[in-house]
Design a protein around this motif. Sequence first.
Motif, short mmCIF file in Angstrom:
data_model
loop_
_atom_site.label_atom_id
_atom_site.label_comp_id
_atom_site.label_asym_id
_atom_site.label_seq_id
_atom_site.Cartn_x
_atom_site.Cartn_y
_atom_site.Cartn_z
N LEU A 180 0.85 -1.19 0.00
CA LEU A 180 0.00 0.00 0.00
C LEU A 180 0.88 1.24 0.00
N ILE A 181 0.69 2.09 -1.00
CA ILE A 181 1.47 3.32 -1.10
C ILE A 181 0.51 4.49 -1.25
N GLY A 182 0.63 5.44 -0.34
CA GLY A 182 -0.16 6.66 -0.41
C GLY A 182 0.52 7.68 -1.29
N LEU A 183 -0.29 8.43 -2.05
CA LEU A 183 0.24 9.45 -2.96
C LEU A 183 -0.31 10.82 -2.57
N ALA A 184 0.55 11.84 -2.60
CA ALA A 184 0.12 13.19 -2.25
C ALA A 184 1.12 14.20 -2.80
N HIS A 185 0.68 15.44 -2.89
CA HIS A 185 1.59 16.55 -3.19
C HIS A 185 2.45 16.79 -1.96
N SER A 186 3.67 17.21 -2.15
CA SER A 186 4.55 17.49 -1.00
C SER A 186 3.98 18.57 -0.10
N CYS A 187 3.19 19.49 -0.64
CA CYS A 187 2.60 20.57 0.16
C CYS A 187 1.51 20.07 1.11
N GLN A 188 1.17 18.78 1.04
CA GLN A 188 0.16 18.21 1.92
C GLN A 188 0.76 17.59 3.18
N GLU A 189 2.09 17.71 3.34
CA GLU A 189 2.72 17.18 4.54
C GLU A 189 2.47 18.11 5.71
N THR A 190 2.25 17.52 6.87
CA THR A 190 2.04 18.28 8.10
C THR A 190 2.89 17.66 9.20
N ASP A 191 3.00 18.35 10.33
CA ASP A 191 3.87 17.90 11.40
C ASP A 191 3.43 16.60 12.05
N ASN A 192 2.14 16.48 12.34
CA ASN A 192 1.70 15.33 13.11
C ASN A 192 0.24 15.03 12.83
#
Length: 194
Positions: free
Chosen positions: A155-167
């Motif tokens: 299972l691999i999740g895909l997202a834009h890098s701008c969707q990363e958050t701290d926690n």
Amino acid sequence: MDSKNLRSLMRQRRQSLTRRQQQTASAGLAVQLCRLPEFRYRKNIAFYLANDGEIDPQFAMGIADRAGKHCYLPVLHPLKQNRLHFVRHTSGDCLEANRYGILQPPLRGNRIASMHRLDLILLPLVAFDARGNRLGMGKGFYDRTLSNRAAHTRLIGLAHSCQETDNIARQSWDIPLDAIVTECNTIHIRPEKG
């Protein structure tokens, strides 16, 4: 920030990307995926059709199709609430809108894959953190569906890098991912030790 507000913020971020930024991200995502053994050596891969500003795996799906891999797309289960089927799809096949307005292959006459057949499932994320925690759209389609996956299915999740958050708080029903891939990098997730 609670999950409702975080979900809203991250959806706004990805929706604000221009068409050119989306295309560049899609190409970058394909490069990142092609580097992964999980992508290169697996035969039956489930993709998705991007919606609502999601990072688009269309370039990667084209690469997989040309390499002779079997590509599948999610289809809403007509009877079971919040469950998905995965249907075989090749370029040019017919698509129709589901009840949310998202394009999907029709179920009628199509080849539905058993969950044990799929080697790799790529799923869209709304938000993620560096530890591999994720936030989806909140309806639980993937979590409910993937609870029956085979042990070999990655299972691999895909997202834009701008969707990363701290926690992001991991919920008991969250199905853990093996990796998260953006247009810039891959986060390999190590299982937590009990």
